[in-house]
Structure formats: structure tokens, C-alpha cells
Design a protein around this motif. Structure first.
Motif, PDB file in Angstrom:
ATOM      1  N   CYS A  14       7.507   4.511   1.876  1.00  0.00           N
ATOM      2  CA  CYS A  14       6.324   5.268   2.282  1.00  0.00           C
ATOM      3  C   CYS A  14       5.042   4.465   2.050  1.00  0.00           C
ATOM      4  CB  CYS A  14       6.255   6.592   1.534  1.00  0.00           C
ATOM      5  SG  CYS A  14       7.461   7.820   2.073  1.00  0.00           S
ATOM      6  N   LEU A  15       4.933   3.818   0.899  1.00  0.00           N
ATOM      7  CA  LEU A  15       3.751   3.006   0.602  1.00  0.00           C
ATOM      8  C   LEU A  15       3.622   1.853   1.590  1.00  0.00           C
ATOM      9  CD1 LEU A  15       3.894   2.904  -3.306  1.00  0.00           C
ATOM     10  CD2 LEU A  15       2.183   4.072  -1.896  1.00  0.00           C
ATOM     11  N   LEU A  18       2.498   3.269   4.953  1.00  0.00           N
ATOM     12  CA  LEU A  18       1.083   3.646   4.911  1.00  0.00           C
ATOM     13  C   LEU A  18       0.187   2.417   4.984  1.00  0.00           C
ATOM     14  CD1 LEU A  18       1.084   6.510   2.241  1.00  0.00           C
ATOM     15  CD2 LEU A  18       0.654   6.726   4.691  1.00  0.00           C
ATOM     16  N   LEU A  21       0.272   1.343   8.671  1.00  0.00           N
ATOM     17  CA  LEU A  21      -0.482   2.274   9.513  1.00  0.00           C
ATOM     18  C   LEU A  21      -1.977   2.149   9.295  1.00  0.00           C
ATOM     19  CD1 LEU A  21       1.823   5.410   9.153  1.00  0.00           C
ATOM     20  CD2 LEU A  21       1.359   4.170  11.281  1.00  0.00           C
ATOM     21  N   THR A  22      -2.398   1.988   8.037  1.00  0.00           N
ATOM     22  CA  THR A  22      -3.826   1.849   7.742  1.00  0.00           C
ATOM     23  C   THR A  22      -4.394   0.592   8.376  1.00  0.00           C
ATOM     24  OG1 THR A  22      -3.541   3.037   5.653  1.00  0.00           O
ATOM     25  CG2 THR A  22      -5.545   1.735   5.912  1.00  0.00           C
ATOM     26  N   PHE A  42      -2.795   8.395  12.699  1.00  0.00           N
ATOM     27  CA  PHE A  42      -2.984   9.185  11.489  1.00  0.00           C
ATOM     28  C   PHE A  42      -2.705  10.681  11.663  1.00  0.00           C
ATOM     29  CE2 PHE A  42      -6.139   5.616  11.204  1.00  0.00           C
ATOM     30  CZ  PHE A  42      -5.377   4.843  10.352  1.00  0.00           C
ATOM     31  N   ALA A  58       1.234   8.776  10.292  1.00  0.00           N
ATOM     32  CA  ALA A  58       0.823   9.012   8.912  1.00  0.00           C
ATOM     33  C   ALA A  58       1.161  10.422   8.443  1.00  0.00           C
ATOM     34  CB  ALA A  58      -0.675   8.754   8.758  1.00  0.00           C
ATOM     35  N   VAL A  61       4.800  10.393   7.311  1.00  0.00           N
ATOM     36  CA  VAL A  61       4.952   9.570   6.103  1.00  0.00           C
ATOM     37  C   VAL A  61       4.373  10.290   4.891  1.00  0.00           C
ATOM     38  CG1 VAL A  61       4.333   7.387   4.999  1.00  0.00           C
ATOM     39  CG2 VAL A  61       4.938   7.416   7.421  1.00  0.00           C
ATOM     40  N   LEU A  62       3.217  10.926   5.051  1.00  0.00           N
ATOM     41  CA  LEU A  62       2.577  11.606   3.924  1.00  0.00           C
ATOM     42  C   LEU A  62       3.368  12.839   3.483  1.00  0.00           C
ATOM     43  CD1 LEU A  62      -1.182  11.296   4.914  1.00  0.00           C
ATOM     44  CD2 LEU A  62      -0.057  10.233   2.960  1.00  0.00           C
TER      45      LEU A  62
END
Length: 244
Positions: A14-15, A18, A21-22, A42, A58, A61-62
Motif C-alpha cells: 500500500c505504501l 501510494l 500514485l502521488t 486519487f 488511491a 489503496v487507502l
């Protein structure tokens, strides 16, 4: 099931996603604009990379990360209630507060935009998504100057920025707004979103206006996590000193 969902492997994946994606979403804002990049990277549960490869967004994932964190906390709660691990408990609670803040911001923040030509001013923004709504602002924004730089030999924007004057009552404030450098006023944050050129050749700057009453929550979560880390390292140092 809780043990499976609390796996550290899920946390690492997940990290990593992220981070991707960021970085990807931030770069995409230059070519696609702020709103298109937000919706694709996002606000989505997944999107098609390259037009045909499913890639998690996102939101997905979140949510997976949130479930992973809650399951990890449930699995180790008894261990964390011991004073020696109290710092770890505070860290987990701070991370959960991050997710609460993200949920509040995503579902309750107000997003709108201002489209201005040079010399124009406005104190009413327009919603970005239907139904069309108008939001009175507690300030007036005037576009003093807009500048766009392009990659050599192309019409692809390298950067673009707006020089604006914000007027609140008798006070005026001039600010440059460009990518990753928004204008902030109380619960409002104003970003450089995009620009366009009309049929007469006049350029218009589009500014994203976000009203977010929960803006302080991420800072509170950051403080809680920092306090938990400091407490954890302090406890470990005291234990190591006692054992020595």
C-alpha cells in the motif's frame, strides 16, 4: 482473517502504491490539469494505465490500508496497552486519525473554481461537478498577471502561474499561485488548476477553490504520530539504559 489482513506485506504494498500514485498524479497535473488528475489517480478505485492495464486508484489503496491498520491494531491491542509499547499505540491512533481526516476532507470539503482573464476579479466561485452551484466567497480575487512557459518546440506547458490580489475588507494581499504553492486563507485553499485560451487569443487562468473545515485534522494527526514516535524511542532508550 484478521491475522491475514494485518500482514505487514499489505502495508508495504500500500505504501509503495501510494508513493507511485502521488508521484504519477502530481506529474500528470501538468498535462491533464488538476481536476482530471484528481479524478483519475486519487478519487478512483482503479483506472486504466496506458488505456488497457487496470491499476488501483488511491481510494482503493487507502481503504485497503485502513483495514490493514485496524486489523493490525486489533491483533496487537493487548500488547500495545502495556506501558512499554504505549508509544506504538499512540502511533497507530495517529495514523487512524489521518484516515479520518482524509475521509472528512473527501466527503465534506467544498470544491469550486474561478476562471479569470487578466484584470478580471470575482468573489463567487462555481462548483466543478454537477449540479452547478455558486458559492459566495469572503474575499475578492483579481488576476493581475498570468504566465505560462512551454517546453521548447511544443505547445506542452512546462509551468504556469497566476499573480493575484486578494481583497478582504480594506486589506489587500498579492500572491503568486503556482503548482504546489497555493494561496491559503482561513478554511480556503486556492490552487493553480489549469488555463485556456479563447477564440480571441486571450488567456484565462482557472483557480481551484477548496473550502475545508477539517484542514487542521492532518496536522493534529501528524503531531500525535510524532509524539508516539518520540515516546516510543524514549521508552526504548530507558529500557536499554536499565539493562546496561
Amino acid at each position: 482473517m484478521i491475522k491475514l489482513l494485518s500482514s505487514a506485506k499489505i502495508t508495504v504494498v500500500c505504501l509503495f502504491l501510494l508513493f507511485i500514485l502521488t508521484f504519477w498524479g502530481t506529474i500528470a497535473q501538468v498535462h491533464q490539469g488538476l481536476y482530471a488528475a484528481q479524478d483519475r489517480f486519487f478519487n478512483s478505485f482503479f483506472f486504466l494505465a496506458g488505456g488497457f492495464i487496470p491499476f488501483p486508484g488511491a481510494q482503493l489503496v487507502l481503504w485497503v490500508f485502513f483495514v490493514n491498520l485496524i486489523c493490525s491494531l486489533l491483533l496487537t491491542f493487548k500488547k500495545y496497552t502495556q506501558w512499554v509499547n504505549s508509544g506504538l499505540l499512540i502511533i497507530h491512533l495517529g495514523l487512524i486519525l489521518y484516515f479520518v481526516a482524509a475521509f472528512m476532507i473527501f466527503h465534506f470539503s467544498q470544491e469550486s473554481s474561478l476562471r479569470l482573464a487578466q484584470g478580471e476579479q470575482a468573489n463567487i466561485s462555481i462548483s466543478d461537478r454537477p449540479p452547478l452551484r455558486h458559492f459566495p466567497l469572503p474575499f475578492t480575487i483579481r488576476l493581475d498577471h498570468f504566465k505560462a512557459e512551454f517546453h521548447p518546440g511544443t505547445d506542452v506547458a512546462k509551468s504556469f502561474e497566476s499573480l493575484v490580489t486578494m481583497t478582504t475588507g480594506s486589506l489587500q494581499r498579492q500572491v503568486r499561485i503556482y503548482m504546489n504553492n497555493p494561496l491559503r486563507y482561513k478554511d480556503y485553499t486556492i490552487y493553480q488548476a489549469s488555463y485556456d485560451t479563447d477564440s480571441t487569443g486571450k488567456q484565462h487562468s482557472t483557480l481551484a477553490v477548496v473550502k475545508n473545515g477539517a484542514r487542521a485534522l492532518p496536522y493534529m494527526a501528524c503531531f500525535v504520530v510524532f509524539f508516539g514516535l518520540a515516546l516510543h524511542f524514549l521508552i526504548q532508550a530507558l529500557i536499554a539504559k536499565a539493562q546496561a
